[in-house]
Design an enzyme around this catalytic site. Structure first.
Site, PDB file in Angstrom:
ATOM      1  N   ARG A 170     -12.959  -9.897 -23.229  1.00 45.01           N
ATOM      2  CA  ARG A 170     -12.020 -11.028 -23.067  1.00 45.01           C
ATOM      3  C   ARG A 170     -12.645 -12.328 -23.577  1.00 45.01           C
ATOM      4  O   ARG A 170     -11.963 -13.166 -24.175  1.00 45.01           O
ATOM      5  CB  ARG A 170     -11.625 -11.170 -21.597  1.00 45.01           C
ATOM      6  CG  ARG A 170     -10.734 -12.367 -21.332  1.00 45.01           C
ATOM      7  CD  ARG A 170     -10.165 -12.347 -19.933  1.00 45.01           C
ATOM      8  NE  ARG A 170      -9.568 -13.625 -19.583  1.00 45.01           N
ATOM      9  CZ  ARG A 170      -9.198 -13.958 -18.348  1.00 45.01           C
ATOM     10  NH1 ARG A 170      -9.354 -13.085 -17.347  1.00 45.01           N
ATOM     11  NH2 ARG A 170      -8.654 -15.122 -18.104  1.00 45.01           N
ATOM     12  N   HIS A 212       5.255 -12.430 -18.784  1.00 47.53           N
ATOM     13  CA  HIS A 212       4.688 -13.729 -19.146  1.00 47.53           C
ATOM     14  C   HIS A 212       5.623 -14.497 -20.072  1.00 47.53           C
ATOM     15  O   HIS A 212       5.189 -15.393 -20.808  1.00 47.53           O
ATOM     16  CB  HIS A 212       3.289 -13.594 -19.779  1.00 47.53           C
ATOM     17  CG  HIS A 212       2.261 -13.127 -18.798  1.00 47.53           C
ATOM     18  ND1 HIS A 212       0.930 -13.013 -19.109  1.00 47.53           N
ATOM     19  CD2 HIS A 212       2.359 -12.749 -17.486  1.00 47.53           C
ATOM     20  CE1 HIS A 212       0.265 -12.580 -18.050  1.00 47.53           C
ATOM     21  NE2 HIS A 212       1.106 -12.406 -17.051  1.00 47.53           N
ATOM     22  N   CYS A 261       3.565  -7.885 -12.504  1.00 53.54           N
ATOM     23  CA  CYS A 261       2.870  -9.145 -12.707  1.00 53.54           C
ATOM     24  C   CYS A 261       3.019  -9.961 -11.436  1.00 53.54           C
ATOM     25  O   CYS A 261       4.031  -9.856 -10.749  1.00 53.54           O
ATOM     26  CB  CYS A 261       3.492  -9.890 -13.888  1.00 53.54           C
ATOM     27  SG  CYS A 261       2.777 -11.515 -14.146  1.00 53.54           S
ATOM     28  N   TYR A 296       3.646 -19.390 -18.215  1.00 52.06           N
ATOM     29  CA  TYR A 296       3.133 -19.071 -19.552  1.00 52.06           C
ATOM     30  C   TYR A 296       3.978 -19.666 -20.683  1.00 52.06           C
ATOM     31  O   TYR A 296       3.516 -19.724 -21.814  1.00 52.06           O
ATOM     32  CB  TYR A 296       3.026 -17.556 -19.735  1.00 52.06           C
ATOM     33  CG  TYR A 296       1.809 -16.981 -19.053  1.00 52.06           C
ATOM     34  CD1 TYR A 296       0.602 -16.890 -19.726  1.00 52.06           C
ATOM     35  CD2 TYR A 296       1.855 -16.544 -17.730  1.00 52.06           C
ATOM     36  CE1 TYR A 296      -0.522 -16.373 -19.109  1.00 52.06           C
ATOM     37  CE2 TYR A 296       0.743 -16.024 -17.102  1.00 52.06           C
ATOM     38  CZ  TYR A 296      -0.448 -15.947 -17.798  1.00 52.06           C
ATOM     39  OH  TYR A 296      -1.563 -15.437 -17.189  1.00 52.06           O
ATOM     40  N   ASN A 332      -3.069  -5.607 -18.338  1.00 52.87           N
ATOM     41  CA  ASN A 332      -2.462  -6.494 -19.329  1.00 52.87           C
ATOM     42  C   ASN A 332      -2.716  -6.045 -20.758  1.00 52.87           C
ATOM     43  O   ASN A 332      -3.691  -5.338 -21.007  1.00 52.87           O
ATOM     44  CB  ASN A 332      -3.033  -7.910 -19.150  1.00 52.87           C
ATOM     45  CG  ASN A 332      -2.212  -8.727 -18.187  1.00 52.87           C
ATOM     46  OD1 ASN A 332      -0.986  -8.646 -18.183  1.00 52.87           O
ATOM     47  ND2 ASN A 332      -2.900  -9.523 -17.372  1.00 52.87           N
TER      48      ASN A 332
END
Ligand code: NAD
Ligand code: G6P
Ligand code: MN
Ligand code: MN
Length: 434
Positions: free
Chosen positions: A93, A199, A169, A254, A147
């Site tokens: 990440r 998102h 989520c 988001y 995700n």
């Protein structure tokens, strides 16, 4: 009694799950819980797994938490499989975030180039898990949290041909919990309707007693509290109020990356150059969390977990599972096959919508037509997702470039191709399909 399997058991979110299952034990008695991880995550799993067992031992219930690196052993005869794994762990990440930002482009866990590569790494693993499930627990439900949750759910249905899946989520959960009090109501006093993509969803709210729509009131309230219903990991640049009034819906946290792109990018670049990206901040939060989890006297979820963006995750995961098991028909926002709920998108694609969850799974509620501007976004975003998945499954470099080009967060051209190439090199080990 029920057998639960959690893949990515070493996650710092595991105590959330345990808390959720303990809270709901009378509705759904559990026989055993299996946490599954890989050698790189074994140490984390041992620490958080011992903590999970302590939570059960402190409860009135007799549940054994098994820890294993053998996924197939765990999956045998499972009733519910939950996924919370991160291919490449936090190091991957960090690269997803830093590489695009080093070119001045968005580097974020689930958006832009980083989100696309997270999907590329995750798709082969999730399809492998589905293959094992077909053989070892063909009647189980798969509850996906990994995700990019919407895209991974779509991959499971479209390419894994596995329909008993629900994507989750925590963002809608936070809205449902935090927004009613802003206008003097409780969550149970309100009716919520969500639709869009993971998102990338919007919602409307009504007063359950009077039937009055209170969406605009909540919009006003959100401006007054700097949008405290958005998750911890998102920088709360204010939206433009006129724009929200015009759409008549509340965007998710988001949407800032799309509606306030300039400010969000500037903020991420500043953090990248100073305190480090969100993944680097998470590394520190996680280090502290695992220090706490090591304490042999700790047998409850510590407050510090609320610093992670995924807080309240178990409210969604455990309530979904219990709603299926006990046929509760609870309203939960899930990623599931559209089937007409969002009329502006194809019936067979995955959307994130309000649904009632019972024995047969989610029954999605029709949201109705969206305004033109949002319809446009949805077409771009869903087709971007489908391009990402086709590239991920075929291992096709040209399609990966197509996905980058259609992604609104990536400025097309030479830099985009450099970012793509650097990410391919950085993640080579986790991209066997390319
Ligand atoms: P993490 O880095 O702690 O990873 C969790 C565990 O997954 C680690 O112990 C790791 O070893 C393990 N893992 C990696 N590859 C694996 C594999 N092939 N098989 C089994 N286990 C594997 O991650 P985290 O921060 O706890 O997040 C976990 C996942 O949940 C991520 O994908 C994250 O994006 C997602 N998440 C989703 C939401 C949501 O709203 N849906 C919210 C928060 C986090
Ligand atoms: C959320 C999202 C998740 C995301 C997470 C990031 O709110 O719903 O999908 O992965 O926060 O949180 P983190 O603490 O890892 O930055
Ligand atoms: Mn999420
Ligand atoms: Mn682009």
């Amino acid at each position: 009694k029920v057998k639960i399997v959690t893949i990515g058991g070493g996650s710092s979110y595991t105590p959330e799950l345990m808390e959720g299952f303990i809270k709901r034990y009378e509705e759904m008695p559990i026989k055993e819980i299996w946490l599954v991880d890989i050698p790189e995550g074994e140490e984390k799993m041992n620490i958080v797994g011992a903590m999970a067992q302590r939570m059960w031992d402190a409860s009135p219930y007799d549940v054994k938490v098994h820890l294993t690196l053998n996924r197939r052993e765990a999956l045998k005869d499972a009733d519910f499989v939950t996924t919370q794994f991160r291919v490449g762990l936090l190091d991957a990440r960090i690269k997803d975030e830093r590489i695009p930002l080093s070119y001045g482009q968005l580097g974020q866990e689930t958006n832009g180039a980083g989100g696309i590569f997270k999907a590329f790494r995750t798709v082969p693993v999730i399809l492998d898990i589905v293959k094992d499930m077909k053989e070892l627990c063909p009647d189980a439900w798969l509850i996906n949290f990994t995700n990019p949750s919407g895209m991974i759910t779509e991959a499971i249905i479209r390419y894994g041909h596995w329909n008993k899946v629900i994507g989750l989520c925590n963002v809608p959960v936070k809205s449902i919990l935090d927004e009613p009090p802003m206008i003097g109501l409780k969550p149970e006093d309100c009716i919520f309707k969500f639709a869009g993509l993971n998102h990338f969803h919007w919602h409307r709210i009504w007063n359950a007693h009077t039937g009055e729509e209170v969406t605009l009131k909540v919009i006003d309230a959100l401006f007054e509290c700097d949008d405290k219903s958005a998750p911890e990991n998102i920088f709360k640049i204010p939206y433009f109020k006129e724009q929200l009034y015009a759409m008549g819906m509340i965007p998710c946290g988001y949407h800032r990356y799309y509606y306030c792109e300039q400010e969000m990018l500037a903020h991420l670049i500043e953090e990248y150059q100073t305190i480090g990206t969100r993944a680097e901040q998470v590394r520190e939060i996680e280090r502290k969390l695992f220090e706490l989890y090591k304490d042999p006297n700790l047998n409850y979820k510590p407050e510090e977990l609320a610093k992670r963006g995924g807080a309240h995750y178990s409210d969604a995961a455990c309530e979904t599972i219990v709603s299926i098991y006990a046929n509760k028909n609870t309203h939960i926002v899930v990623s599931t096959k559209n089937n007409g709920a969002v009329p502006n998108l194809p019936s067979d694609c995955v959307v994130e919508v309000s649904a009632y969850i019972g024995r047969s799974g989610p029954l999605a509620i029709a949201f109705g037509d969206l305004p033109s501007a949002q319809k446009g976004w949805l077409q771009v975003m869903k087709n971007m997702e489908l391009t990402v998945l086709e590239a991920a499954v075929k291992g096709d470099y040209g399609l990966a470039l197509e996905a980058f080009t259609v992604n609104p967060q990536i400025v097309s051209g030479g830099d985009a191709k450099h970012i793509l190439d650097e990410l391919f090199i950085a993640h080579k080990k986790y991209l066997p399909q390319f």
